[in-house]
Design an enzyme around this catalytic site. Structure first.
Site, PDB file in Angstrom:
ATOM      1  N   HIS A 309       0.857  -1.190   0.000  1.00  0.00           N
ATOM      2  CA  HIS A 309       0.000   0.000   0.000  1.00  0.00           C
ATOM      3  C   HIS A 309       0.889   1.235   0.000  1.00  0.00           C
ATOM      4  O   HIS A 309       1.942   1.237   0.633  1.00  0.00           O
ATOM      5  CB  HIS A 309      -0.898   0.016   1.248  1.00  0.00           C
ATOM      6  N   ASP A 366      -7.974  -5.312   0.072  1.00  0.00           N
ATOM      7  CA  ASP A 366      -8.450  -6.212  -0.985  1.00  0.00           C
ATOM      8  C   ASP A 366      -8.085  -7.663  -0.753  1.00  0.00           C
ATOM      9  O   ASP A 366      -8.573  -8.548  -1.463  1.00  0.00           O
ATOM     10  CB  ASP A 366      -7.870  -5.749  -2.331  1.00  0.00           C
TER      11      ASP A 366
HETATM   12  C1  SDX Z   1      -6.275   0.035  -2.851  1.00  0.00           C
HETATM   13  O1  SDX Z   1      -4.433   4.537  -2.002  1.00  0.00           O
HETATM   14  C2  SDX Z   1      -5.382   3.924  -1.374  1.00  0.00           C
HETATM   15  O2  SDX Z   1      -5.777   4.314  -0.283  1.00  0.00           O
HETATM   16  C3  SDX Z   1      -5.953   2.733  -2.111  1.00  0.00           C
HETATM   17  C4  SDX Z   1      -6.977   1.910  -1.319  1.00  0.00           C
HETATM   18  C5  SDX Z   1      -8.256   2.687  -1.062  1.00  0.00           C
HETATM   19  O3  SDX Z   1      -8.985   2.321  -0.127  1.00  0.00           O
HETATM   20  O4  SDX Z   1      -8.588   3.594  -1.893  1.00  0.00           O
HETATM   21  O5  SDX Z   1      -6.412   1.488  -0.094  1.00  0.00           O
HETATM   22  C6  SDX Z   1      -7.406   0.674  -2.128  1.00  0.00           C
HETATM   23  O6  SDX Z   1      -6.045   0.380  -3.981  1.00  0.00           O
HETATM   24  C7  SDX Z   1      -5.412  -0.953  -2.114  1.00  0.00           C
HETATM   25  C8  SDX Z   1      -4.217  -1.459  -2.997  1.00  0.00           C
HETATM   26  C9  SDX Z   1      -4.764  -2.589  -3.921  1.00  0.00           C
HETATM   27  N1  SDX Z   1      -3.676  -2.976  -4.904  1.00  0.00           N
HETATM   28  C10 SDX Z   1      -3.048  -4.165  -4.796  1.00  0.00           C
HETATM   29  O7  SDX Z   1      -3.199  -4.966  -3.879  1.00  0.00           O
HETATM   30  C11 SDX Z   1      -2.103  -4.448  -5.968  1.00  0.00           C
HETATM   31  C12 SDX Z   1      -0.768  -4.983  -5.440  1.00  0.00           C
HETATM   32  N2  SDX Z   1      -0.058  -3.870  -4.753  1.00  0.00           N
HETATM   33  C13 SDX Z   1       0.905  -3.124  -5.500  1.00  0.00           C
HETATM   34  O8  SDX Z   1       0.597  -2.956  -6.854  1.00  0.00           O
HETATM   35  C14 SDX Z   1       1.390  -1.882  -4.748  1.00  0.00           C
HETATM   36  O9  SDX Z   1       1.702  -2.278  -3.483  1.00  0.00           O
HETATM   37  C15 SDX Z   1       0.498  -0.643  -4.671  1.00  0.00           C
HETATM   38  C16 SDX Z   1       0.025  -0.200  -6.007  1.00  0.00           C
HETATM   39  C17 SDX Z   1      -0.668  -0.896  -3.782  1.00  0.00           C
HETATM   40  C18 SDX Z   1       1.337   0.472  -4.037  1.00  0.00           C
HETATM   41  O10 SDX Z   1       2.316   0.796  -4.956  1.00  0.00           O
HETATM   42  P1  SDX Z   1       3.479   1.844  -4.591  1.00  0.00           P
HETATM   43  O11 SDX Z   1       3.188   2.579  -3.344  1.00  0.00           O
HETATM   44  O12 SDX Z   1       3.768   2.630  -5.822  1.00  0.00           O
HETATM   45  O13 SDX Z   1       4.700   0.914  -4.228  1.00  0.00           O
HETATM   46  P2  SDX Z   1       5.792   0.431  -5.260  1.00  0.00           P
HETATM   47  O14 SDX Z   1       5.145  -0.150  -6.464  1.00  0.00           O
HETATM   48  O15 SDX Z   1       6.763   1.545  -5.442  1.00  0.00           O
HETATM   49  O16 SDX Z   1       6.471  -0.763  -4.443  1.00  0.00           O
HETATM   50  C19 SDX Z   1       7.557  -0.526  -3.541  1.00  0.00           C
HETATM   51  C20 SDX Z   1       8.390  -1.800  -3.584  1.00  0.00           C
HETATM   52  C21 SDX Z   1       8.812  -2.187  -5.008  1.00  0.00           C
HETATM   53  O17 SDX Z   1       9.984  -2.977  -4.904  1.00  0.00           O
HETATM   54  P3  SDX Z   1      11.440  -2.209  -5.097  1.00  0.00           P
HETATM   55  O18 SDX Z   1      11.370  -1.451  -6.411  1.00  0.00           O
HETATM   56  O19 SDX Z   1      11.576  -1.278  -3.898  1.00  0.00           O
HETATM   57  O20 SDX Z   1      12.444  -3.316  -5.089  1.00  0.00           O
HETATM   58  O21 SDX Z   1       7.583  -2.907  -3.124  1.00  0.00           O
HETATM   59  C22 SDX Z   1       7.380  -3.814  -4.190  1.00  0.00           C
HETATM   60  C23 SDX Z   1       7.708  -3.102  -5.477  1.00  0.00           C
HETATM   61  O22 SDX Z   1       8.155  -4.011  -6.479  1.00  0.00           O
HETATM   62  N3  SDX Z   1       5.964  -4.205  -4.135  1.00  0.00           N
HETATM   63  C24 SDX Z   1       5.516  -5.444  -4.302  1.00  0.00           C
HETATM   64  C25 SDX Z   1       4.134  -5.346  -4.107  1.00  0.00           C
HETATM   65  N4  SDX Z   1       3.785  -4.086  -3.849  1.00  0.00           N
HETATM   66  C26 SDX Z   1       4.927  -3.384  -3.861  1.00  0.00           C
HETATM   67  N5  SDX Z   1       6.150  -6.597  -4.606  1.00  0.00           N
HETATM   68  C27 SDX Z   1       5.348  -7.696  -4.703  1.00  0.00           C
HETATM   69  N6  SDX Z   1       4.008  -7.706  -4.515  1.00  0.00           N
HETATM   70  C28 SDX Z   1       3.366  -6.539  -4.233  1.00  0.00           C
HETATM   71  N7  SDX Z   1       2.053  -6.533  -4.056  1.00  0.00           N
END
Ligand code: SDX
Length: 431
Positions: A309, A366
């Site tokens: 998140h 989720d």
């Molecule tokens: C919602 O914003 C809100 O409040 C949203 C929400 C709401 O109520 O409105 O809470 C609802 O959208 C919840 C999120 C639902 N999405 C998912 O579950 C999809 C999976 N999650 C990821 O796509 C991600 O965690 C996000 C999109 C939720 C957040 O993305 P960020 O903040 O841009 O984080 P990032 O992509 O920069 O990740 C940071 C690191 C990265 O690794 P490095 O580059 O540092 O090596 O963490 C890793 C990412 O690769 N990472 C994950 C991961 N999420 C982040 N690796 C594996 N699995 C994951 N799910």
């Protein structure tokens, strides 16, 4: 808000210094007010995904991502899911305080008596294929409401804003249920004024004209709690989309339709459907290590859906509530779902893995919601639609708050231009 605190910015090339005011909120990070930065320094800030940017002031929702805190108008999400109802939380978000009995009675009446949609909307649905994704229909139909309700489109009239807000909160479950019935080839079920908001929604989703349908209290209680958990969440992607659309003075139906569009993405509200697909792909507990490695592999696009998140660097409190109610709902429904065992083991293994611990990746709202919704009998394509039903209250409340600001201005970000410098046109026969 205003303080005598400042930040000083120094241009190391020219030695010039610029003093920027600091604004304090009630709680959470203070902000550096950069509204005059460009005028004074000729520079923009650069923050493409808004990781360090406050886009507005708001009184609705407070999140502390490090402590896993979520509050609406000062009340914790845990207290609201334990003691309140979705419609009472809707009033709280819209009006700022919990209603007294008379206020709740009036609000309940206003919403109940707006649940019907214009009969022409039924034919509107006929234009879609039966196998259309329900979110595609939601985007179109909700935006199309502006074609039916011309008497509440004046965004500068507080009374018309209130009527539009009530119409959207009241009609979104009706339209959502219609998308489910349309996909199943079953007749639309009209709303009933003798049912609560959650009961009415379940009745419109699951009732059939061929026989009476009694809404189970287990299902309606679970539905009401799920709607509360999805009601609002600060300036997330879809809420920011609604605010930006509203800043151009677009009508509220168009703004909420834009929110639905943004929510659909699997990185946002579409994740609940993607979690079920992921759990089904993993299939069994013994395959979890293979998928944990895939999620960590930068060359593999696979991510653990329902994990991570932008704000929460601790357990999403909503996931905690849903995880706790998973067993109760499945037990009371007499449903066993092997995917729940996979989900629990996946969470356990991930939270012990350095990659996830170091990046503070925890289950989000989720991760467990899809398991409960599946147990309740909803098709997976409806999961994000249900998210939109809950979040419409937040979108409408945030839009209302923005419209009540004295200084509504169009949102217009700038950019860092990285395209070609000026060059002369060349005729095609000389290229
Ligand atoms: C919602 O914003 C809100 O409040 C949203 C929400 C709401 O109520 O409105 O809470 C609802 O959208 C919840 C999120 C639902 N999405 C998912 O579950 C999809 C999976 N999650 C990821 O796509 C991600 O965690 C996000 C999109 C939720 C957040 O993305 P960020 O903040 O841009 O984080 P990032 O992509 O920069 O990740 C940071 C690191 C990265 O690794 P490095 O580059 O540092 O090596 O963490 C890793 C990412 O690769 N990472 C994950 C991961 N999420 C982040 N690796 C594996 N699995 C994951 N799910």
């Amino acid at each position: 808000m205003k303080t005598d605190k400042t930040f000083t910015l120094k241009n190391d090339q020219t030695g010039e210094e610029f003093t920027l005011p600091v604004l304090d909120g009630v709680e959470g990070p203070s902000v550096i007010d950069v509204r005059k930065l460009y005028a004074e320094t000729g520079h923009f800030t650069f923050d493409p995904s808004y990781t360090s940017t406050a886009s507005c002031k708001s009184r609705l929702t407070f999140i502390d991502g490090d402590k896993g805190i979520l509050r609406h108008r000062g009340y914790t999400i845990e207290e609201l899911t334990d003691n309140s109802t979705f419609l009472e939380v809707a009033y709280l978000l819209l009006e700022g305080d919990l209603p007294n009995k008379d206020q709740m009675k009036e609000f309940d009446h206003n919403i109940t008596y707006h649940t019907l949609v214009h009969e022409q909307l039924h034919t509107f649905f006929r234009g879609f294929r039966r196998d259309a994704h329900p979110m595609a229909i939601m985007c179109g139909v909700v935006g199309g409401l502006a074609a039916f309700y011309h008497d509440s489109l004046d965004i500068w009239d507080p009374k018309q804003r209130e009527i539009s807000a009530h119409r959207l909160i009241a009609k979104i479950p009706t339209i959502a249920a219609m998308t489910m019935k349309y996909a199943m080839g079953q007749p639309f079920v009209y709303p009933r004024n003798d049912l609560t908001y959650a009961e009415n929604f379940l009745h419109m989703c699951f009732a059939l004209p061929a026989e009476p349908y009694k809404v189970s209290k287990t299902l309606s209680d679970a539905m009401d709690k799920i709607l509360i958990l999805h009601a609002d969440h600060e300036q997330n992607a879809s809420t920011s989309t609604v605010r930006l659309a509203g800043s151009s003075q677009a009508n509220p139906f168009a703004c909420i339709s834009s929110g639905i569009t943004s929510l659909w993405g699997p990185a946002h509200g579409g994740a609940n459907q993607a979690v079920l697909a992921m759990l089904r792909e993993i299939g069994s507990v013994d395959r979890i290590p293979e998928y944990i490695e895939k999620a960590k592999d930068k060359d593999d696009p696979f991510r653990l859906m329902g994990f991570g998140h932008r704000v929460y660097k601790n357990m999403d409190p909503r996931a905690g509530v849903l995880k706790a109610s998973c067993d109760a709902v499945l037990d009371e429904l007499g449903v066993t779902d092997p995917l729940l065992a996979v989900a629990r083991e996946l969470e356990k293994i991930a939270l012990q893995d350095e990659y996830f611990v170091q990046r503070k990746l925890f289950p989000n709202v989720d991760f467990y919601s899809g398991i409960i919704l599946k147990a309740m009998g909803f098709p997976e394509e409806m999961f994000t639609v249900l998210f939109a039903v809950g979040r419409t209250v937040g979108w409408v409340s945030q839009w209302k708050e923005m419209m009540e600001e004295q200084s509504l201005r169009i949102g217009r970000p700038r950019q860092l231009y990285t395209g070609p410098a000026k060059r002369d046109y060349v005729d095609i026969d000389k290229r």
